[in-house]
Design a protein around this motif. Sequence first.
Motif, short mmCIF file in Angstrom:
data_model
loop_
_atom_site.label_atom_id
_atom_site.label_comp_id
_atom_site.label_asym_id
_atom_site.label_seq_id
_atom_site.Cartn_x
_atom_site.Cartn_y
_atom_site.Cartn_z
N ARG A 161 0.84 -1.21 0.00
CA ARG A 161 0.00 0.00 0.00
C ARG A 161 0.87 1.26 0.00
N PHE A 162 2.00 1.20 0.69
CA PHE A 162 2.89 2.35 0.69
C PHE A 162 3.47 2.55 -0.71
N ALA A 163 3.85 1.48 -1.37
CA ALA A 163 4.39 1.58 -2.73
C ALA A 163 3.36 2.18 -3.69
N LYS A 164 2.10 1.76 -3.54
CA LYS A 164 1.03 2.31 -4.37
C LYS A 164 0.84 3.80 -4.10
N TYR A 165 0.97 4.18 -2.84
CA TYR A 165 0.84 5.59 -2.45
C TYR A 165 1.96 6.43 -3.06
N VAL A 166 3.18 5.89 -3.06
CA VAL A 166 4.32 6.60 -3.64
C VAL A 166 4.13 6.80 -5.14
N VAL A 167 3.69 5.76 -5.83
CA VAL A 167 3.45 5.87 -7.28
C VAL A 167 2.40 6.93 -7.57
N GLY A 168 1.37 6.99 -6.72
CA GLY A 168 0.34 8.02 -6.89
C GLY A 168 0.90 9.42 -6.71
N LEU A 169 1.78 9.61 -5.73
CA LEU A 169 2.41 10.92 -5.52
C LEU A 169 3.28 11.33 -6.69
N LEU A 170 3.95 10.34 -7.32
CA LEU A 170 4.87 10.64 -8.42
C LEU A 170 4.15 11.12 -9.67
N ARG A 171 2.84 10.99 -9.71
CA ARG A 171 2.09 11.50 -10.86
C ARG A 171 2.01 13.02 -10.85
N GLY A 172 2.33 13.61 -9.69
CA GLY A 172 2.30 15.07 -9.62
C GLY A 172 3.51 15.67 -8.94
N MET A 173 4.47 14.79 -8.54
CA MET A 173 5.65 15.28 -7.83
C MET A 173 6.91 14.61 -8.39
N THR A 174 8.05 15.20 -8.12
CA THR A 174 9.32 14.61 -8.54
C THR A 174 9.77 13.58 -7.51
N LEU A 175 10.77 12.80 -7.88
CA LEU A 175 11.33 11.81 -6.96
C LEU A 175 11.87 12.50 -5.70
N LYS A 176 12.55 13.61 -5.91
CA LYS A 176 13.16 14.34 -4.79
C LYS A 176 12.09 14.89 -3.85
N SER B 138 10.48 12.04 -1.85
CA SER B 138 11.35 11.53 -0.78
C SER B 138 11.39 12.50 0.40
N ASN B 139 11.41 13.80 0.12
CA ASN B 139 11.41 14.80 1.19
C ASN B 139 10.09 14.80 1.96
N LEU B 140 8.99 14.64 1.25
CA LEU B 140 7.67 14.64 1.90
C LEU B 140 7.50 13.45 2.83
N LEU B 141 7.94 12.28 2.37
CA LEU B 141 7.72 11.05 3.13
C LEU B 141 8.85 10.72 4.10
N GLY B 142 9.95 11.48 4.00
CA GLY B 142 11.06 11.23 4.91
C GLY B 142 11.80 9.94 4.64
N ARG C 135 0.44 10.22 -17.11
CA ARG C 135 0.27 10.12 -15.65
C ARG C 135 1.60 9.72 -15.00
N ILE C 136 2.40 8.95 -15.74
CA ILE C 136 3.66 8.46 -15.20
C ILE C 136 4.79 9.43 -15.48
N THR C 137 4.78 10.05 -16.66
CA THR C 137 5.94 10.84 -17.12
C THR C 137 5.82 12.33 -16.89
N ARG C 138 4.77 12.75 -16.19
CA ARG C 138 4.59 14.19 -16.02
C ARG C 138 5.74 14.81 -15.23
N ASN C 139 6.21 14.13 -14.21
CA ASN C 139 7.28 14.67 -13.37
C ASN C 139 8.37 13.64 -13.16
N VAL C 140 9.61 14.09 -13.19
CA VAL C 140 10.76 13.25 -12.90
C VAL C 140 11.72 14.05 -12.05
N GLY C 141 12.87 13.43 -11.70
CA GLY C 141 13.90 14.18 -10.99
C GLY C 141 14.04 13.74 -9.56
#
Length: 417
Positions: free
Chosen positions: A115-130, A133-137, A411-417
């Motif tokens: 469930r955490f992995a699914k949550y992270v993938v959902g966040l990455l649709r509108g946020m960068t990797l960096k 990682s900062n949001l979730l610690g 949905r997947i490629t909108r944000n990277v980094g």
Amino acid sequence: EFRRVLFRSTIMNSSFLYHAWGLYTHKCTREEYKGNTIILHIESKEREKVCPKCGHRQLVKNGFRIRDFIGLPIGGKKVIIRMKVQRYKCKNKDCDYDRQEKIPFATGSCSYTHRFAKYVVGLLRGMTLKDTSNLLGISWDTVKEIHARHLEYHYAPPSLEGVDSIGIDEFAVRKGHVYKTIVVDLKNGHILYVGEGKRADALNGFWKRVKRKGVNIKYIATDLSSAFISSVYENCPNAVHVFDHFHVVKLMNEKLDEIRRVQYNMEKDINKRKVLKGTRYLLLSNGADIFDKEYRTRLDNALDMNKPLSQAYYLKEQLREIWTQVNKEEAEKVMLDWVKQAQESKVPQLMKMAATMMAHRTGILAWYDCHISTGKVEGINNKIKVMKRTAYGFRDERYFELRLYALHDCRITRNVG
């Protein structure tokens, strides 16, 4: 204190454990609170009794280990699920079963829940990797690992089902002549294959997969690269191979620009040099698009005083007529007439271009058999440039490849980094 008591009474509820973190076969034995982190100590509700290997009913405990998993955050607090993982051993002498119990909410050695992995993938649709990682610690590498697993599962390897028309092109990965070659499905714009380099062997993996899957490729669009031509001829000789007309026009523009530079350097008259200087944009632009009277006059003056430049410019304008004819036969007549004019000009660059046109005559005219081009591939290359620029480069080659396979999904490629 009231909130803590309320939370403690709720956390013991198995229904809450299931709906919040997917722990439907576990119970919480105690909780810890360390700074901004909640630690839930859990263990299985029931012990295993039957050996899954031999069916013997005397399965005994054989020690345990403690594993931590990152769970879904709650109330802005990080949640760590600390599980007592029991090990079981079969008492049947003929059975060598001696393993840890299965963990249904996580995969293998992963340190996070499904469930955490699914949550992270959902966040990455509108946020960068960096930012994620900062949001979730958690570390950037953990976020990337979660994303890579998701991409691997959903996008690799790309399906070749129904593929019959493809485009092939290369792009620069980074400075220093490092290239990759991509194969794109011209119908839906999906990247089907990513190869190393831009030589003919960069496509070997793709052709092997095509033969293994029994895929019938009917139409192929490429530029005038000799490596691509030889690879297609060797592996897919029956396909209609179309040489992209935008690349043919681009090659002619390069010849025109070369002539401009040569004529400028040869010109001794200062006034004429002034006229020639700064005309590159005007020469390479489509003549029908120049509406400004001042620009038109400047272009006409440059052409009037320099015959080789004038010949090259008007041949450049005529070149597009090859692809505007009613049929292939008429297009061939226009092409042969163009080649004759180029040869009679005696301008070395134009004569070389004429030779190139004749050498690639079949592929250029094949456009009338199938109206395809590498335009869709060029558009994908532009997306790749944006992706690289946003991410400041990719350290993991496999992750980069997976990002390319998912490039069609915004949905997947909108944000990277």
